[in-house]
Design a protein around this motif. Structure first.
Motif, PDB file in Angstrom:
ATOM      1  N   UNK A 230      24.971  26.776  36.248  1.00  0.00           N
ATOM      2  CA  UNK A 230      25.554  28.109  36.413  1.00  0.00           C
ATOM      3  C   UNK A 230      26.080  28.249  37.833  1.00  0.00           C
ATOM      4  N   UNK A 231      27.173  28.958  37.946  1.00  0.00           N
ATOM      5  CA  UNK A 231      27.797  29.113  39.261  1.00  0.00           C
ATOM      6  C   UNK A 231      28.287  30.542  39.384  1.00  0.00           C
ATOM      7  N   UNK A 232      27.960  31.165  40.483  1.00  0.00           N
ATOM      8  CA  UNK A 232      28.398  32.549  40.695  1.00  0.00           C
ATOM      9  C   UNK A 232      29.192  32.618  41.990  1.00  0.00           C
ATOM     10  N   UNK A 233      30.237  33.395  41.977  1.00  0.00           N
ATOM     11  CA  UNK A 233      31.059  33.533  43.176  1.00  0.00           C
ATOM     12  C   UNK A 233      31.392  34.999  43.401  1.00  0.00           C
ATOM     13  N   UNK A 234      31.397  35.381  44.639  1.00  0.00           N
ATOM     14  CA  UNK A 234      31.768  36.745  45.028  1.00  0.00           C
ATOM     15  C   UNK A 234      32.798  36.641  46.142  1.00  0.00           C
ATOM     16  N   UNK A 235      33.784  37.493  46.082  1.00  0.00           N
ATOM     17  CA  UNK A 235      34.843  37.456  47.089  1.00  0.00           C
ATOM     18  C   UNK A 235      35.186  38.910  47.432  1.00  0.00           C
ATOM     19  N   UNK A 236      34.974  39.254  48.665  1.00  0.00           N
ATOM     20  CA  UNK A 236      35.299  40.606  49.133  1.00  0.00           C
ATOM     21  C   UNK A 236      36.346  40.478  50.226  1.00  0.00           C
TER      22      UNK A 236
END
Lengths: 623, 350
Positions: A230-236
């Motif tokens: 599983x891979x999670x990414x956040x970009x702000x």
């Protein structure tokens, strides 16, 4: 010999067609994104990440231009859009780890929202990808793949330059146990008050053209076992932009602020016979627009939920990928009615090999809750391996693009009666590839044809005077593209030469609004000719990169009247780099002179761009 | 060999620049023709001035740029002549360019404006400019081309009209809504003394008829969010002796613009919509809304030749190409049709 040539280097992957598209798989690919698997017959190439690293600021726009992709720029930090094969920005889509990132409401793509971070992989497919991705990919697709894993360590990049340009990027990768982390921080700003020659004399400093970007990315991956990851990414990201008027409107004051939150969760699971891949994403966009002249102070927001489930398997050496996507888009604000749309699609892709023949088939069906329906959108890609070095490629497909929420519901002027753009495209080419001999060479030429009916164009509404989108025109874009690369070693020096050239005839063939003198003429701001070239030399720790980009004459008027002609330009950028080491760590010093010949130019009429622009950068890789 | 190759490519890439077209008709007396302002593409600052020779039926595009070596700017809104000079209002550039009518030579420009719309002379040495964003009328010293006074107006002051030595200013509503006419008694001196006259919503243009009566054309209000709040366009006749409304014609859903009169002042003309309307005629004795258009089409700009009553209408087409200009006689018969500049909108006659 091969190992001696391939590590060359600077620019080694620039313009390189994807090898994966022509190789066949006997095992199910688990991690490879779909766009690397299904591009048979397409014009596809990776952008050179080495080049992006060396270029101060991770200059994505320049890398595209070196590759012969027409890019329109109003100002250095201003709206920058792709014009691949005569298409407009909403007909090209950027995919971030497989998730479409074009503005959910506007459908547009501004390249200035993106700076390349270390470890990013950029791929451009100039061909339409409709059966693979659906609405919005008729023109081309730009892919940003960010792996959470990779080499561990800290990467710090700091740059300074003229016109108040400052850049700081920090990238951190670590992998404790079964976890992997990636954190990236970006800060870039510039005043961009550069001089230019005003035809009237007097005012000669570009005003109101500054910008500032503040961004943060966090990636997290977890190997949940042998078969699941599983891979999670956040970009702000916050993007603040001044919108400069043309040189005759210096008193205009427009500003735009964009705030994005992008998230993506990707899960891959190896099943008994195949691979399941799931993607869930939520993207939010908030745009504030201030126009002091028109007394507009407006905030609009939009959000997009994206979900996709894909199953891959190999059956009798045929790679099959099928899946469904579901999208929910919602927009609201001062100039958008509260609007929402549900969108669902089914797709099936298959690729196989029979001796010298590679064959790829695609099919897609898509519809929306507001009554839009794609009909079947098939594609057929073919590669014929004439020999080890020579290949013939061909691709044909049906494409479509749904009007955006903005097209439908913007007020005043939104037009819910719009029909989807639709049409056919085809292309064929011949390619030569050799990596066995010295020198290594790779070249190809591809011809294309793209027919778009019901082209959505914003025009002035006759009875209200407000801008409104209409299915005004039918456009036929056709042309030829050349890509070539030559790499060789002479003594201690490694050389790379790349070149690209495009001819595009994007002609209005029919208009629903008569009289319309646009019929028979080239689309606005679409160059007939454009191209790019790079020349790179490395000798031990030293690197020199000479990049050029040519943009042919464009016309701001739909009827190509000579009075609307905007001059062609040829720009040359020079970058010097020096690699250094300290202990187990290292880094690169680079110095770039963009537009080194100080050429006066503008992409859009009366919107002058900077002359010679010096930037310096230091990059540290700490292990 | 490599040098030769690179040089050849550079030569090919840079050698194909076209010559600039010569837009200047030699030996012309420009004052005798028709000036046509072309707004140009909104974002590019490519507004132009065209010149039309009615006798030879010849149109020359971009005459100001050809004569002066630079373009007019962004959104060329209107043009007015005064004392041998033309005052060309360039809205989005916030300037009024001053040009010698006979030679087309630039005589400077008037700055300090935010969104100028129209020019009107006060006296030999003073001019007036309506300014939308600042909601004001600027008083300009024409010798130095500088703003000397600013008179407060209503929302979006548009057209000005001199009636019995008083200046009538139509407050068109601008970006919002207004329904007033300001009547300044001595604007040239910078006096803000005025009378406010309430009319229909968003009055944009004014005209005086053969009887000396003032006609006000009101566009009506358009509520984009809720069309139920729309108000109709109106044509109103006002007696300037006592500022009383003598006639009020309801134009229904029409949102009209650009009121003009025939040379004798007995017929009014207007467009049914600002951005693409049909031309309606209205005899001044009429008391009801016209039933049908005088000239059908989708016209953006409009002018009447005060010498012979000929009617000039422009179609901006899709606003991203050169527009078409139609010239009609007083009976509505087409005399000539020609291609103009981009978004042709305003006409100035000798």
């Amino acid at each position: 010999m091969k190992t001696r040539i391939l590590p060359l280097i600077l620019g080694s992957t620039l313009l390189q067609p994807l090898k994966a598209q022509d190789s066949l798989l006997t095992e199910v690919p688990v991690n490879a994104p779909r766009h690397r698997l299904f591009t048979a017959g397409s014009m596809a190439f990776e952008l050179d990440t080495t080049l992006l690293k060396l270029r101060p600021g991770g200059d994505l726009t320049a890398a595209l231009q070196y590759s012969g992709i027409p890019v329109g720029t109003q100002s250095p930090g201003g709206l920058t859009t792709l014009q691949n094969r005569g298409t407009q920005t909403a007909q090209n889509t950027l995919y971030w780890n497989g998730v479409p990132l074009n503005s959910p409401a506007l459908g547009s793509l501004d390249l200035n929202w993106f700076r390349s971070m270390p470890g990013d992989e950029w791929t451009y497919v100039a061909s339409g990808q409709t059966s693979l991705h659906g609405s919005g990919s008729a023109g081309g697709s730009l892919y940003l793949d960010q792996r959470v894993g990779g080499e561990q360590g800290v990467n710090l990049v700091a740059g300074v330059g003229g016109y108040g340009w400052r850049s700081l990027r920090l990238n951190l990768r670590t992998a404790p146990g079964t976890w992997q982390f990636r954190s990236s921080f970006l800060r870039e700003q510039a005043e961009m008050n550069y001089p230019y020659e005003h035809p009237r004399g007097g005012d000669s400093i570009r005003q109101n053209a500054g910008y500032a970007i503040l961004g943060f990315q966090q990636g997290l991956a977890w190997n949940m076992g042998k078969s699941t990851k599983a891979e999670a990414q956040v970009w702000v990201q916050q993007h603040q932009l001044q919108i400069p008027g043309n040189i005759y409107s210096l008193n205009r004051k427009e500003e735009q602020g964009d705030f994005f939150v992008r998230t993506a969760l990707l899960v891959r699971h190896k099943a008994k016979r195949g691979v399941w891949r799931g993607t869930v994403s939520w993207n939010s966009e908030r745009e504030t627009y201030l126009n002091l002249n028109a007394r507009i102070d407006d905030t609009n927001s939009a959000q997009q939920f994206y979900s996709e489930a894909e199953y891959r398997l190999v059956y009798r050496k045929i790679l099959i990928s099928c899946g469904v996507t579901g999208i929910y888009v919602q927009a609201s604000g001062g100039q958008k009615r509260n609007a929402e749309r549900y969108q669902g699609a089914f797709y099936l892709m298959a690729k196989g090999n029979w001796g010298r023949h590679d064959l790829e088939l695609g099919q897609r069906l898509e519809g929306t809750s507001d009554g839009l329906f794609s009909g079947w959108a098939p594609s057929l890609g073919y590669v014929f391996h004439m020999s080890d070095r020579w290949r013939l490629k061909a691709k044909a497909q049906r494409h479509y693009r749904f009007p955006t929420l903005n097209d439908f519901y913007w007020y005043p002027g939104g037009n819910p009666d719009l029909k989807p753009e639709k049409g056919y495209q085809s292309e064929a080419g011949v390619w030569f590839v050799t990596t066995r001999d010295q020198p290594a060479a790779e070249a190809g030429i591809q011809i294309f044809s793209l027919l778009v009916d019901n082209w959505v164009l914003w025009v002035t509404q006759e009875n209200t005077g407000q801008p409104t989108p209409r299915n005004v025109r039918e456009v036929w874009s056709r042309g030829a593209e050349f890509l070539g690369k030559l790499a060789f070693r002479a003594g201690e020096m490694d050389f790379i030469l790349t070149g690209s050239c495009r001819y595009t005839r994007a002609e209005v063939v029919k208009s629903n609004r008569l009289p319309d003198a646009a019929v028979g003429h080239q689309l606005r701001y679409t160059p007939y000719w454009n191209g790019g070239a790079t020349f790179a030399v490395t000798r031990k720790a030293w690197k020199i990169l000479l990049g050029t980009r040519y943009m042919g004459t464009r016309n701001e008027l739909a009827n190509e009247n000579p009075s609307g002609e905007v001059d062609a330009y040829l720009l040359t950028d020079l970058t010097l780099g020096y690699d250094f080491k300290f202990g187990s760590s290292g880094g690169t010093l680079s110095l770039a002179a963009d537009n080194v010949l100080n050429t006066a130019y503008a992409h859009f009429r009366n919107q002058p761009m900077p002359g010679r622009f010096i930037k310096a950068q230091i990059q540290l890789n700490l292990q | 060999m490599k040098k030769t190759l690179i040089l050849s490519v550079l030569v090919v890439l840079t050698a194909c620049k076209k010559d600039e077209p010569d837009n200047t008709p030699a030996g012309k007396d420009y004052a005798s023709g028709v000036f046509i302002t072309n707004e140009g593409m909104f974002s590019s600052g490519s507004g132009t001035l065209g010149w039309y020779d009615p006798e030879k039926k010849q149109y020359h595009e971009g005459v100001f740029g050809a004569a002066n070596g630079f373009e007019l700017g962004s959104v060329v809104q209107s043009i007015a002549r005064h004392n041998g000079r033309a005052y060309i209002v360039v809205n989005n550039s916030g300037r009024v360019e001053v040009m010698d009518v006979a030679s087309l030579d630039s005589k400077g420009s008037i700055g300090g404006l935010s969104s100028p719309r129209s020019f009107s002379p006060c006296n030999a040495g003073t001019g007036l400019i309506t300014d939308w964003v600042s909601n004001s009328v600027k008083v300009v010293d024409l010798a130095s081309n500088t703003v000397t006074h600013s008179l407060t107006a209503g929302e979006g002051p548009e057209q000005m009209l001199w009636v019995n030595n008083a200046l009538w200013v139509a407050n068109s509503g601008g970006f919002v809504r207004d329904s007033t006419i300001f009547i300044f008694s001595d604007p040239c001196s910078g006096s803000e003394v005025h009378t406010t006259l309430t009319v229909g919503d968003n009055p944009g243009s004014l005209a005086v008829d053969a009887n000396g009566k003032v006609w006000v054309l009101c566009a009506g209000y358009q509520d984009w969010a809720n069309p139920a709040n729309d108000t109709p366009g109106r044509l109103m006749r006002i007696n300037p002796a006592n500022n009383s409304v003598e006639l009020d014609v309801d134009l229904g859903s029409m949102h009209p613009a650009r009121l003009q009169t025939s040379p004798d002042g007995n017929t009014l003309y207007f467009l049914s919509s600002f951005y693409g309307g049909e031309l309606y005629s209205f005899p001044i004795q009429q008391t009801t809304a016209p039933a049908s258009a005088f000239i059908s089409g989708s016209f953006y700009g409009f002018g009447v030749d005060p010498d012979n009553g000929e009617i000039y209408l422009s179609d901006a087409l899709t606003f991203d190409q050169n527009g078409v200009i139609y010239r009609y006689d007083t009976q509505g018969t087409l005399i000539h049709q020609f291609t103009g500049g981009v978004v042709p909108g305003n006409f100035s006659f000798e």
